[in-house]
Design a protein around this motif. Structure first.
Motif, PDB file in Angstrom:
ATOM      1  N   ALA A   3       2.208  10.485 -34.444  1.00 19.64           N
ATOM      2  CA  ALA A   3       3.521  10.139 -34.994  1.00 19.64           C
ATOM      3  C   ALA A   3       4.448  11.353 -34.914  1.00 19.64           C
ATOM      4  N   TYR A   4       5.616  11.142 -34.344  1.00 20.40           N
ATOM      5  CA  TYR A   4       6.590  12.223 -34.200  1.00 20.40           C
ATOM      6  C   TYR A   4       7.902  11.837 -34.877  1.00 20.40           C
ATOM      7  N   GLU A   5       8.636  12.857 -35.247  1.00 16.84           N
ATOM      8  CA  GLU A   5      10.008  12.635 -35.684  1.00 16.84           C
ATOM      9  C   GLU A   5      10.945  13.426 -34.786  1.00 16.84           C
ATOM     10  N   PRO A 202       5.624  16.722 -34.759  1.00 11.40           N
ATOM     11  CA  PRO A 202       4.775  15.840 -35.566  1.00 11.40           C
ATOM     12  C   PRO A 202       5.388  15.617 -36.943  1.00 11.40           C
ATOM     13  N   VAL A 203       5.272  14.402 -37.442  1.00 15.05           N
ATOM     14  CA  VAL A 203       5.788  14.091 -38.771  1.00 15.05           C
ATOM     15  C   VAL A 203       5.134  15.019 -39.796  1.00 15.05           C
ATOM     16  N   THR A 206       7.196  21.566 -39.940  1.00 17.93           N
ATOM     17  CA  THR A 206       8.462  22.238 -40.263  1.00 17.93           C
ATOM     18  C   THR A 206       9.021  23.014 -39.075  1.00 17.93           C
ATOM     19  N   ALA A 207       8.145  23.432 -38.165  1.00 19.96           N
ATOM     20  CA  ALA A 207       8.608  24.172 -36.981  1.00 19.96           C
ATOM     21  C   ALA A 207       9.265  23.195 -35.999  1.00 19.96           C
ATOM     22  N   PHE A 208      10.317  23.659 -35.322  1.00 19.55           N
ATOM     23  CA  PHE A 208      10.996  22.826 -34.334  1.00 19.55           C
ATOM     24  C   PHE A 208      10.199  22.783 -33.039  1.00 19.55           C
ATOM     25  N   GLY A 209      10.296  21.644 -32.333  1.00 22.87           N
ATOM     26  CA  GLY A 209       9.710  21.532 -31.014  1.00 22.87           C
ATOM     27  C   GLY A 209      10.651  22.105 -29.966  1.00 22.87           C
ATOM     28  N   THR A 210      10.221  22.039 -28.718  1.00 27.24           N
ATOM     29  CA  THR A 210      11.062  22.511 -27.602  1.00 27.24           C
ATOM     30  C   THR A 210      12.176  21.497 -27.368  1.00 27.24           C
ATOM     31  N   GLN A 234      10.055  12.474 -24.234  1.00 25.13           N
ATOM     32  CA  GLN A 234       9.310  13.605 -24.763  1.00 25.13           C
ATOM     33  C   GLN A 234       7.992  13.155 -25.412  1.00 25.13           C
ATOM     34  N   GLN A 235       8.016  12.011 -26.091  1.00 31.01           N
ATOM     35  CA  GLN A 235       6.772  11.486 -26.678  1.00 31.01           C
ATOM     36  C   GLN A 235       5.753  11.170 -25.586  1.00 31.01           C
TER      37      GLN A 235
END
Length: 475
Positions: A3-5, A202-203, A206-210, A234-235
């Protein structure tokens, strides 16, 4: 699949509606012959000294005040150095560490929930020219008419988590700059445009993705579609064990895909430094107070008041404030008639006419007094709602006042009981089988009788009186 946000931030470029460019007196008019609105300053000639357009400073401050920003009374222009054919000086005059506005926010509502979107900064800058790549020719041209046009760039915090939130924020900004009158809002001509920075994580993380930067987003619909596609892309990449690459991507609206434009492994080093040709921008306390007093009632506050006036659902009240001209039109009509009924005419026949003409409210010849008069005519029973709807296209395009219009064409509603009774008797006599069926329990035939009577009277029969007479005669 994990699960991603989404994490989304927008960089919105707003072209300010000044008559001349940011640092020279060349006009900003659109659609002129190539390289006709150009002088030594906007062409980047050595030794040409730019002088800031004070109206652009005024407009930038208004945008900051309207978006809850801290508007600095002192800001500094800087040179943003990069080479591209449409940038004749080899640098863009922008603002870096001392922008005119910072630390603002907008509140938006999505699916009934309020969300606060932070605004990092608003800075002034001059636009670049335009590269034109000739089809079928191995050659490109540069048109510098747009070079030097005044812009503000509004940079959001990465606070948005869905394409719907991004569009709601963008529409809120659009409403503000057009209500203020600082931008014409023409997205096709590039007056209001944005880039979207999109990443996923990932849900719960706190760290940002690329992140990737999306360009070529020239409508609200395309912003939503491009962001949704990019989130899904991206998913899929992460699900396949691939890494998301930091890059700039173009959105292809025809294919509904984003395609790689260029890599962006690190932030560009633009070698910013204060522009030696520009004095700091100073805003006096008196100017700031005067500009603050110019702020109109903005769309969000106006919509809240319209909701209270009309009891409409929020989505419908939002239509009434989509432009300042339309909101003013409604408010004037509502003041002289029933507000809810005036709103219904706008949401129904008026929007139908506008949509048929590309949504340009300036094409509406009907006045607010005309709409109010139409509402009153229906309320008083002078004409039926059907007649009002039928004549609306003519009133919209000609601006004719409704009362004179209906009298001249003999459209006044028939409310004479003896005349209506004769029409009812004739319809019942002409349809004996239906009368028997109605009396046998098929009460849905009432609409059939009403329709026949309205047809016989060319829509002029008073519907309430027709129903009353039918009930009496069929009971």
């Amino acid at each position: 699949m994990a699960a991603y946000e989404a994490v989304i931030g927008l960089e919105v470029h707003v072209q300010l509606s000044t008559a001349s460019k940011l640092f020279c007196s060349c006009p900003t008019s659109f659609g002129q012959p190539a390289n006709s609105n150009v002088c030594e300053v906007c062409a980047g000639m050595p030794g040409a000294l730019p002088v800031v357009n004070r109206q652009a400073v005024h407009y930038a401050a208004l945008v900051g005040l309207a978006t809850n920003c801290e508007v600095h009374r002192r800001s500094v222009f800087a040179r943003k150095n990069y080479f591209y054919p449409d940038l004749p000086a080899g640098y863009q005059i922008s603002q870096f560490d001392m922008p005119i506005c910072e630390h603002g926010h907008l509140d938006v509502t999505v699916d009934g929930r309020s969300k606060r979107i932070g605004i990092t900064r608003i800075h002034m800058e001059n636009d670049a020219g335009k590269n034109i790549h000739a089809q079928g020719e191995n050659i490109s041209y540069v048109d510098l008419n747009r070079a030097g046009t005044p812009l503000v760039e509004i940079v959001s915090e990465p606070d948005m988590r869905s394409s719907q939130e991004a569009v709601a924020y963008l529409k809120a900004l659009y409403g503000i700059v057009t209500y203020l009158g600082v931008c014409d809002g023409n997205m096709e001509e590039g007056s209001f445009r944005c880039d979207a920075n999109v990443s996923i994580r990932p849900v719960g993380a706190t760290a940002f993705g690329t992140r990737t930067e999306l360009k070529n987003l020239n409508s609200f619909r395309n912003v939503q579609r491009a962001i949704e596609y990019e989130i899904a892309r991206q998913q899929d990449a992460l699900a396949d064990g691939e890494a998301v690459v930091q890059e700039t991507r173009l959105y292809d609206a025809v294919k509904n895909v984003t395609v790689s434009m260029r890599g962006k492994e690190e932030a560009h080093d633009y070698r910013y430094f204060p522009d030696p040709d520009q004095l700091p921008v100073e805003i006096s306390a008196e100017e700031m107070e005067r500009w603050r007093s110019e702020l109109p009632e903005l769309p969000q506050h106006r919509m809240a008041r319209f909701l209270e006036m009309t009891g409409l659902p929020e989505a419908e009240a939002e239509v009434l404030v989509q432009s300042r001209a339309l909101a003013d039109f409604f408010e004037s009509a509502a003041a002289a008639s029933d507000a809810r009924k005036a709103a219904n005419f706008i949401l129904g026949p008026l929007m139908r006419e506008l949509n048929a003409r590309g949504g340009d409210f300036s094409q509406c010849a009907m006045t607010a007094d005309g709409l109010a008069e139409l509402v009153r005519l229906v309320d008083k029973g002078v004409i039926s709602a059907k007649i009002a709807n039928d004549i609306f296209p003519d009133l919209f395009s000609t601006g004719a006042m409704p009362e004179n219009y209906v009298k001249e064409r003999g459209l006044v509603q028939i409310s004479d009981s003896s005349a209506l009774e004769a029409a009812v008797d004739k319809v019942l006599a002409d349809n004996p089988a239906e009368v028997e069926a109605f009396k046998g329990g098929k009460t849905k035939l009432m609409s059939f009788f009403v329709g026949q009577i309205m047809r016989a009277t060319r829509g002029k029969a008073n519907p309430a009186m027709v129903n009353e007479l039918l009930q009496k005669k069929l009971s």
